[in-house]
Each structure stands twice: as C-alpha cells, then as structure tokens.
Write an enzyme that holds these catalytic residues in place. Sequence first.
Site, PDB file in Angstrom:
ATOM      1  N   ASP A 197      57.985  38.810  35.847  1.00 28.24           N
ATOM      2  CA  ASP A 197      57.426  37.788  36.739  1.00 28.24           C
ATOM      3  C   ASP A 197      57.339  38.306  38.169  1.00 28.24           C
ATOM      4  OD1 ASP A 197      60.175  37.845  37.137  1.00 28.24           O
ATOM      5  OD2 ASP A 197      60.462  35.685  37.017  1.00 28.24           O
ATOM      6  N   HIS A 210      56.612  39.981  30.189  1.00 25.53           N
ATOM      7  CA  HIS A 210      57.263  39.979  28.877  1.00 25.53           C
ATOM      8  C   HIS A 210      57.313  38.561  28.311  1.00 25.53           C
ATOM      9  CE1 HIS A 210      60.817  38.124  30.641  1.00 25.53           C
ATOM     10  NE2 HIS A 210      60.755  39.021  31.607  1.00 25.53           N
TER      11      HIS A 210
END
Length: 487
Positions: free
Chosen positions: A388, A106
């Site tokens: 992540d 994102h």
Amino acid sequence: MLTETYRIMVARKRFIFLLAVAALLAILSLSLQFLHLIPTPPVREDRQNVKSRKRIMPVPHTEPPVIDPVYEAYAYCNIPNNTERGMEGHSPPDYKLLSVQVMIRHGDRYPLYAIPKTKKPAIDCTLVPSRKPSHPQLAAFLSHMSKGSKGRLDSVLSGLPRFPSHSVCEMGELTQTGVVQHLRNGQLLRDTYIKKHTLLPDSWTSKHLYIESTGKSRTLQSGLALLYSLLPEFNWQKIYIRHQWSSIFCSSSCDCPMRNHYLEEEQRRQYSLRVKNSLLEQTYVDMAKIVGVPTRQLRASNPIDSLLCHFCHNISFPCTQNGCIGLEHFNVIKSHQLGDEKERHETKVYYRYSLLATHPILNQTVTRMQRIAEGRSEEVFALFSAHDVTVAPLLAALGLSEARFPRFAARIVFELWRAPKDKKSLFVRVLYNGEDVTFQTSFCQKHSRRSSQPLCPFQNFMNFVKKDMFAIFNSTNYYDACHRRAF
C-alpha cells in the site's frame, strides 16, 4: 345461473382489490427506500462515480456526504467475486496495444500487529481448494508452485516460499483469500491482454516479461498468483523475478533528502491530527481498559490493522474479562483514518512527498514505453508486486485525489497504444482497479475526449514525468528537486 354469475363478479372484484393492494405496497416500499427508511445496498464502490453523479445532479448548499466507515472497510477487504469486470484493453477500433505495465498491492494478509493480551484471529493460511473463497485454478496453482525450484529468482527471493502454507497464519502472511484475489486479477488481465489482444506471442520468452517484487513472501506469492492465471502452467525457466529492495521502487535513484523531509512533515501532520481528535483518544482509552494495557501500548500496536483482519474474515472482535472491543470502537478509528486521508490530500505535503517518491518508477515506466515504441525492447508486459505504501503515493503523484486508499490486491495498469496508420501517434491509458482514470490524472485532465485524439497522448505523460512534476518544487529535474528546498 345467477349464483354462478354472482360468484364470478365477487372473484373479479377480489382480484382487482388484491391488485390495488399490491400496487399500494409497491409504491409505499419505493417511498420508504427513497426516504432511506429501508436500507439499500450501494451500487458501486468507486468515488469517481460518486463524483460524476454530483456533477449531473448538483445540490447547492448541502453538507458533504457522510462516509460510512463500515462500507469503506468492506471495499478495503475486496472480497473475491465472480462478477467483477475491468475496462482494461478498451480502445477505439484498429488501435494497437503495444505494452502493459501493472503495479499491484499484495492480496489479503494476516495482521502485521497483534492487539496486546487478546487472542489472535484464528485463520488457516494453507491453501484448500474446497474452502471458500476459492478459484477454479487454485489446485493447479498449488501444484505448479511446488515446482518453483526451477524458476530463476534473485537470491533474496529464492529463499521465500512460493505459496502460504501455515495452518496457523504467521504475522503478515498471505491468506487463501489473498491468493484468490490475484488469481482473479490475472484471469481478468488474461481475458483482455492475452486472449483478445494477443499481447504475448505463443512462443513468448523471458525477454517479453519484466517482473519485480519486494522481499516479502506476500508480495512474491501475490505476483506468482497473478502470473499463473495470466499464463497458466508457465515454463519456470522462462521466468526471472527481480528483487526490489525499496518499498517505493526507487531502485538506484533513492537518494532524495527532500523526499525524506516531506515524509517527516507528513508524519508530523498525522500526529497533530491524532492528538486533536478527543473522540479517538477516548476510544483508545476505553480499548486499553478492556485489554488491560496502558493506552500508549495499545496505540503503538496499531489496532486497526488487526481489527480489519477480524472484519474482513467475519471474525468477532476480541474480548477479555473486562468486555469486548466493539464495532463502535472500530468505527471511530476507521473514521479518523478516512478523515486523515481527506486532510492529506488538502495539505499537499503528502503530494510533494509522492512526486519525489514515485518519480523513479514513473520514469522507468515512461522509458520502457519509449523503448518498446522504438523497437528497442520486447518487454511488453511488466509486473511490480508491492505494498500500500507503494501504490498510495503513485495514485497521489498522478493526481488521482478521488481514488480510494489501495485495497487488498489493488492494481494500477499503464497501457501504451499506437494509432492506426501512424506509428508516431502514441497514447496512454491509466486504470485503477479496472476503472479508466486516465482523464482524471493531472497530465490529461484538460485533454478533450471529443478531440481527434480520443485517447490521452503519450507525450502528455512523458512531459509530466520528465518535467512538469518538478514545477511545484521550482525545479526542472529530479536531482534538483531532491536536493534543493522549494520556497
């Protein structure tokens, strides 16, 4: 007459003198830059390029280069710019692009944690096209997202907002910077895959796309931003977005006790490294005194998350009546984070975790490629909007030890190609943030680019996913590796 001649001679000598002074200053400036007395900006951010330069000009018996935590932080922020280009879609002449699969992190978000007793960073999460950073399609994106009720989304996703809209950002909310980052990503991919390679036909339908997102608004909105600039003004009724409940995208193959075992080992390693770092501990003590809370409470608030937000948005670090958190505190924490990444690659515990964590999504990637090559599927473009903690283990599992930790809006791309005049000759390319890293992967490091096959054979990738990635566990399949401890 003599007076005029004299004047000309004087002017000529003065001009020559000035040229000599200018040349001397230029040489002096160049010398100072060479000696690092005048700072010069780094050319690129990628560690892979640094590595290649070392190979060309080896310097024996020297200390490893010092990593600048501020420079690394800027790279992590990924401030949008109009000069970035990627190597996606590059191939030898006449090779045909069959499919593209993209995994993204994102975009820029508001912190997930707050530093106790400090003012939260004042960031507006509404989308304002006239506010920087912006994008030419931002206004149109905002308008199109307001029609999102016509789209088909899994139930968990259907209740999430299609774009960020709070004047005071909520925790973890996507910012305007985050939206712009993925509008840029989508634009880059459109220029290559849609305009150049015509990957999707003009009459594309939902059967040509596969889209998944975790159940967070920031991942859904990031995916929609990329999708919008890839396919401007797309028909909502042609879009179906699936919900992925697992942050590692393991779908129905998440039962893996040994994966959890290696994750626990990795967490113990991280803790051991932290408690041995006396400078880090003193920094936490100093920061705790500034904000007026116990050190344990400050540490639990993960202050680097909030400080990175201040850093990326050019907001001063928090202050109290006891003083201010400064760049020196930030540098210590960030340096420890970078050292942790280095040790993580060396110990291989995280590598083992990553192999088991990412096998399900890699297996899905290979299977989709096979189906497309055999004409049994038309899902030529797949998009996975993630975090992540999704992208980092994927990089590790592929053997990309030099890759930087996933920045905001990071992207990994898998391309499937077919050689001309031979339908059975399939090849794969892997790209990270626009750089071709195929020949740095563990399954294609030994393949020579100068061979008769200039791209990495798809068979290499398939063998790695189906068999080779289990060798480190003394196993031959995923189930066995997940349920039997390796010795």
